[in-house]
Design a protein around this motif. Sequence first.
Motif, PDB file in Angstrom:
ATOM      1  N   UNK A   1       0.853  -1.191   0.000  1.00  0.00           N
ATOM      2  CA  UNK A   1       0.000   0.000   0.000  1.00  0.00           C
ATOM      3  C   UNK A   1       0.885   1.236   0.000  1.00  0.00           C
ATOM      4  N   UNK A   2       0.585   2.166  -0.901  1.00  0.00           N
ATOM      5  CA  UNK A   2       1.343   3.417  -0.916  1.00  0.00           C
ATOM      6  C   UNK A   2       0.428   4.572  -0.526  1.00  0.00           C
TER       7      UNK A   2
ATOM      8  N   UNK B   1      10.185   4.916   2.593  1.00  0.00           N
ATOM      9  CA  UNK B   1       9.721   6.285   2.845  1.00  0.00           C
ATOM     10  C   UNK B   1      10.339   7.236   1.824  1.00  0.00           C
ATOM     11  N   UNK B   2       9.510   8.032   1.191  1.00  0.00           N
ATOM     12  CA  UNK B   2      10.017   9.104   0.348  1.00  0.00           C
ATOM     13  C   UNK B   2      10.451  10.233   1.265  1.00  0.00           C
ATOM     14  N   UNK B   3      11.747  10.554   1.246  1.00  0.00           N
ATOM     15  CA  UNK B   3      12.260  11.541   2.200  1.00  0.00           C
ATOM     16  C   UNK B   3      12.798  12.776   1.495  1.00  0.00           C
ATOM     17  N   UNK B   4      12.479  13.938   2.070  1.00  0.00           N
ATOM     18  CA  UNK B   4      12.999  15.189   1.535  1.00  0.00           C
ATOM     19  C   UNK B   4      14.326  15.553   2.180  1.00  0.00           C
TER      20      UNK B   4
ATOM     21  N   UNK C   1       4.902   7.335   1.050  1.00  0.00           N
ATOM     22  CA  UNK C   1       5.602   6.127   1.486  1.00  0.00           C
ATOM     23  C   UNK C   1       4.873   4.895   0.978  1.00  0.00           C
ATOM     24  N   UNK C   2       5.530   3.739   1.113  1.00  0.00           N
ATOM     25  CA  UNK C   2       4.897   2.479   0.731  1.00  0.00           C
ATOM     26  C   UNK C   2       5.149   1.475   1.845  1.00  0.00           C
TER      27      UNK C   2
END
Length: 383
Positions: free
Chosen positions: A108-109, A138-141, A182-183
């Motif tokens: 799941x995203x 995790x998509x991180x900035x 995130x996924x």
Amino acid sequence: MTVSMAAEKEGKRVPLPPAGIVPTLCIVIPVLNEEANIARLVERLDDVLDGIAWEAIFVDDDSTDATRAAVAALGARDPRVRLLHRIGRRGLSSAFIEGAQASLAPCIAAMDGDLQHDETLLPRMFSALRDEGYELAIGSRYVGGGGVGDWDRRRAGMSSFATKLSRIVLHAPVTDPMSGFFMIRRDTFERAVRRLSALGFKILLDILASLPAPPRLIELPYEFRSRTAGESKLDAGVLRDYLMLIADKLVGHIVPVRFLLFAAVGVLGIAAHLVVLRLCLTLLAPGFATAQAIATGCAIVGNFVLNNVFTFRENRLRGWGFLRGLLTFAAICSVGAVGNVGVAAFLFGPSVHSAWWLAGLAGAVMSLVWNYAVSSVITWRRR
Ligand code: GDD
Ligand code: MN
């Protein structure tokens, strides 16, 4: 009886749907007034997720523009595009949870519906889960190569303050626990789901703080894009929601955070009452009873307004509802006050003989609990 149940009864094997039909990846996309972004987003998902059986669930909190129509138009030709329409609800966290629960996909995203999240990261996240044994990507900035785009200093400062504050409830060191991108594996999500606070915007932080053990996670950099259509829904309420989430994670298992907020407003009300009483007595010089009545009225109105803005923000009353709410709140508090005096007098009286302060405190706590319980079901009931 369905076909498959009949088949099972006859001892036949239930045919599995052809491979590739059941999605392995569900992208949950909370949307509120994003009509101009829906079609482009789906187009981009279709481009980057080539070879992955995906579905997208748009969770719409009753948008007033054509968001749902845009989703429906796409969904009519493409069964991978789905809609969950919620009425009388708000919040990214609960939207994500309910979207995830409406799907069977093992991955799941979470992704915003305004094109600010970089969808080209999705395949990388997916392979981290499928091939590399990670439970969470995790998509991180804030890792090398990531960035916050065109944020002004105020917004960047708020985000970094919130990130620092989150360390109180986080066990795992994560650079960007505020990320809405995130996924996660479904089985990992399910280990957290019953403990989630589901308050406000920060679902990733909620999940991280709710998991019984730190997950195997990887942070992948991405650049937060600027918005080209529609507008941000972040407002002052987001900070309040965030503090509620942190408080809930800290003490929520002992006492409901909303009740604490209600009590804090009550304490402010007592302070305001005393100030108004003092001002009345010195400036207007009416009889004491009149001054006390004015102070009580001010305290009730003040408490009502603060509870309306903070404590019950999700069900905030406006217009006629505001007036009706004020009346019911005043009535409930009056009953509370009578009960307060009754309980205190009984405890102080000849049959119990408790200390004056204990009797007084018990009466006050009793009315506080009464006011909270009754006003939350009558004054600020969920519509
Ligand atoms: N269903 C639903 N309900 N969707 C909502 C709601 C809501 O109450 N509020 C906002 N959305 C949708 C928006 O339509 C958008 O698709 C997405 O959620 C993000 O909302 P924005 O208003 O664009 O948020 P933002 O860009 O300011 O904040 C983003 O960055 C933060 C990082 O600092 C979000 O990704 C946050 O989750 C993230 O924490
Ligand atoms: Mn946004």
